[in-house]
Write a protein that holds these residues in place. Sequence first.
Motif, PDB file in Angstrom:
ATOM      1  N   PHE A  43      12.966  18.679   6.690  1.00  0.00           N
ATOM      2  CA  PHE A  43      13.826  17.679   6.057  1.00  0.00           C
ATOM      3  C   PHE A  43      15.159  18.274   5.621  1.00  0.00           C
ATOM      4  O   PHE A  43      16.139  17.554   5.451  1.00  0.00           O
ATOM      5  CB  PHE A  43      13.102  17.050   4.858  1.00  0.00           C
ATOM      6  N   GLY A  44      15.198  19.558   5.410  1.00  0.00           N
ATOM      7  CA  GLY A  44      16.431  20.226   5.021  1.00  0.00           C
ATOM      8  C   GLY A  44      16.258  21.717   5.174  1.00  0.00           C
ATOM      9  O   GLY A  44      15.131  22.230   5.182  1.00  0.00           O
ATOM     10  N   GLU A  45      17.381  22.420   5.330  1.00  0.00           N
ATOM     11  CA  GLU A  45      17.303  23.871   5.519  1.00  0.00           C
ATOM     12  C   GLU A  45      18.655  24.505   5.229  1.00  0.00           C
ATOM     13  O   GLU A  45      19.656  23.819   5.010  1.00  0.00           O
ATOM     14  CB  GLU A  45      16.867  24.199   6.947  1.00  0.00           C
ATOM     15  N   THR A  46      18.687  25.832   5.240  1.00  0.00           N
ATOM     16  CA  THR A  46      19.959  26.519   5.096  1.00  0.00           C
ATOM     17  C   THR A  46      20.769  26.357   6.378  1.00  0.00           C
ATOM     18  O   THR A  46      20.205  26.356   7.482  1.00  0.00           O
ATOM     19  CB  THR A  46      19.773  28.009   4.782  1.00  0.00           C
ATOM     20  N   ILE A  47      22.073  26.239   6.223  1.00  0.00           N
ATOM     21  CA  ILE A  47      22.930  26.135   7.411  1.00  0.00           C
ATOM     22  C   ILE A  47      23.547  27.487   7.757  1.00  0.00           C
ATOM     23  O   ILE A  47      24.297  27.592   8.728  1.00  0.00           O
ATOM     24  CB  ILE A  47      24.033  25.069   7.223  1.00  0.00           C
ATOM     25  N   ASP A  48      23.240  28.507   6.960  1.00  0.00           N
ATOM     26  CA  ASP A  48      23.738  29.854   7.291  1.00  0.00           C
ATOM     27  C   ASP A  48      22.661  30.899   7.019  1.00  0.00           C
ATOM     28  O   ASP A  48      21.764  31.074   7.827  1.00  0.00           O
ATOM     29  CB  ASP A  48      25.067  30.166   6.573  1.00  0.00           C
ATOM     30  N   ILE A  49      22.716  31.587   5.887  1.00  0.00           N
ATOM     31  CA  ILE A  49      21.732  32.625   5.609  1.00  0.00           C
ATOM     32  C   ILE A  49      20.623  32.080   4.710  1.00  0.00           C
ATOM     33  O   ILE A  49      20.807  31.092   4.003  1.00  0.00           O
ATOM     34  CB  ILE A  49      22.379  33.870   4.952  1.00  0.00           C
ATOM     35  N   PHE A  83      27.666  32.983 -15.406  1.00  0.00           N
ATOM     36  CA  PHE A  83      28.963  32.854 -14.750  1.00  0.00           C
ATOM     37  C   PHE A  83      28.867  31.722 -13.726  1.00  0.00           C
ATOM     38  O   PHE A  83      28.046  31.789 -12.807  1.00  0.00           O
ATOM     39  CB  PHE A  83      29.339  34.165 -14.051  1.00  0.00           C
ATOM     40  N   PRO A  84      29.666  30.664 -13.871  1.00  0.00           N
ATOM     41  CA  PRO A  84      29.587  29.531 -12.936  1.00  0.00           C
ATOM     42  C   PRO A  84      29.930  29.962 -11.505  1.00  0.00           C
ATOM     43  O   PRO A  84      30.932  30.632 -11.269  1.00  0.00           O
ATOM     44  CB  PRO A  84      30.633  28.545 -13.473  1.00  0.00           C
ATOM     45  N   LEU A  85      29.087  29.567 -10.572  1.00  0.00           N
ATOM     46  CA  LEU A  85      29.252  29.917  -9.165  1.00  0.00           C
ATOM     47  C   LEU A  85      29.353  28.646  -8.317  1.00  0.00           C
ATOM     48  O   LEU A  85      28.940  27.570  -8.759  1.00  0.00           O
ATOM     49  CB  LEU A  85      28.057  30.748  -8.688  1.00  0.00           C
ATOM     50  N   PRO A  86      29.891  28.748  -7.108  1.00  0.00           N
ATOM     51  CA  PRO A  86      29.917  27.582  -6.216  1.00  0.00           C
ATOM     52  C   PRO A  86      28.507  27.037  -6.010  1.00  0.00           C
ATOM     53  O   PRO A  86      27.549  27.797  -5.920  1.00  0.00           O
ATOM     54  CB  PRO A  86      30.490  28.153  -4.910  1.00  0.00           C
ATOM     55  N   TYR A  87      28.410  25.728  -5.949  1.00  0.00           N
ATOM     56  CA  TYR A  87      27.123  25.042  -5.788  1.00  0.00           C
ATOM     57  C   TYR A  87      27.188  24.286  -4.472  1.00  0.00           C
ATOM     58  O   TYR A  87      27.909  23.300  -4.359  1.00  0.00           O
ATOM     59  CB  TYR A  87      26.921  24.093  -6.968  1.00  0.00           C
ATOM     60  N   CYS A  88      26.448  24.758  -3.473  1.00  0.00           N
ATOM     61  CA  CYS A  88      26.664  24.304  -2.092  1.00  0.00           C
ATOM     62  C   CYS A  88      25.461  23.544  -1.543  1.00  0.00           C
ATOM     63  O   CYS A  88      24.656  24.089  -0.783  1.00  0.00           O
ATOM     64  CB  CYS A  88      26.999  25.485  -1.189  1.00  0.00           C
ATOM     65  N   VAL A  89      25.321  22.291  -1.944  1.00  0.00           N
ATOM     66  CA  VAL A  89      24.319  21.402  -1.374  1.00  0.00           C
ATOM     67  C   VAL A  89      25.041  20.383  -0.514  1.00  0.00           C
ATOM     68  O   VAL A  89      25.986  19.737  -0.969  1.00  0.00           O
ATOM     69  CB  VAL A  89      23.502  20.691  -2.466  1.00  0.00           C
ATOM     70  N   LYS A  90      24.613  20.269   0.724  1.00  0.00           N
ATOM     71  CA  LYS A  90      25.253  19.360   1.676  1.00  0.00           C
ATOM     72  C   LYS A  90      24.198  18.410   2.211  1.00  0.00           C
ATOM     73  O   LYS A  90      23.535  18.712   3.207  1.00  0.00           O
ATOM     74  CB  LYS A  90      25.906  20.166   2.812  1.00  0.00           C
ATOM     75  N   GLY A  91      24.029  17.284   1.540  1.00  0.00           N
ATOM     76  CA  GLY A  91      22.961  16.355   1.909  1.00  0.00           C
ATOM     77  C   GLY A  91      21.616  16.966   1.587  1.00  0.00           C
ATOM     78  O   GLY A  91      21.308  17.263   0.433  1.00  0.00           O
ATOM     79  N   MET A  92      20.800  17.186   2.616  1.00  0.00           N
ATOM     80  CA  MET A  92      19.506  17.834   2.425  1.00  0.00           C
ATOM     81  C   MET A  92      19.554  19.319   2.752  1.00  0.00           C
ATOM     82  O   MET A  92      18.541  20.002   2.696  1.00  0.00           O
ATOM     83  CB  MET A  92      18.441  17.155   3.300  1.00  0.00           C
TER      84      MET A  92
END
Length: 333
Positions: free
Chosen positions: A149-155, A191-200
């Motif tokens: 249903f969802g997965e990493t798009i890189d590492i 420390f606030p970091l980028p939050y990278c959720v893209k759909g699922m």
Amino acid sequence: MVIAIGFEGSANKLGVGIVRDGQIVANCRRTYITPPGQGFLPRETAEHHQQNIHAVLREALDQSGITPDMIDVVCYTKGPGMGAPLMVCAIVARTCAKLWKKPILGVNHCIGHIEMGRLITNAYNPTVLYVSGGNTQIIAYDRNKYRIFGETIDIAVGNCLDRFARVLKMSNEPSPGYNIEQAAKRGTKYFPLPYCVKGMDVSFSGILSFMEDRIDDLLQKFTPDDLCYSLQETVFAMLVEITERAMAHCGSDEVLIVGGVGCNVRLQEMMGVMCKERDARVFATDERFCIDNGVMIAWAGALAHSSGTKMDFSESTITQRYRTDDVVITWRD
């Protein structure tokens, strides 16, 4: 009663396990550990497996009390994973199958994790969060396949944590992910970091690059423990979010966390908070079964063998990119 032996060597863990009618009778493992700041390469990892696999096989047979003539099926990790290490275990499994005159089955590594988790926890039909050094997927069973249903798009999330441990020159023993977890427990400043959720789907490479590029400046204001804490909280929050979304889509009230990162107590805690709010349950196992092991390959192979799955010897090869949803699940309704 099915007795199956499983060979696992898709990455830096070498494992041989034996199951007898759903009971674990041997779970033996060796880990290839590199110096601080270094990862593991296919060639050196394969050499480690070559040097240790006979001793691990003997240990598993001695521990279980099983003799080759008692074994019903020889199982090995077909993929996904690193080519050279996978090949070492495949060759040994093929040799054993020929010498012992037994059938051979190639097992999907991801399916092995899922079925091991279901066996140990008794989760019935969970939404699965599969998190490791090489894989990050949200999975649920439907119509004879484990659907992604969802997965990493890189590492993978485990790779992100491991590589940040290298940036901090942390020890690889017992594992960089474990040492990140222990350091994070001592962290106090976020420390606030980028939050990278893209759909699922999720993305971790940008978060890692963000921290790598700024590491000298960050260490002026934050301790390494703070940075480990910040990274864990961010990436685990991403994983909990997409897991909850998959649960809502599937109408699920169970979550099963599998894979090496699934040992992380903080991830289990965060998932538990979400599940409590949804009146759901979270299931996880300890490092004996979360971390790559031969038992999970033996058990998944035993299930396939019992349901009539067969593999011609000419097909007993490896597939580095072997998708979870490529496998037809013959042992579930």
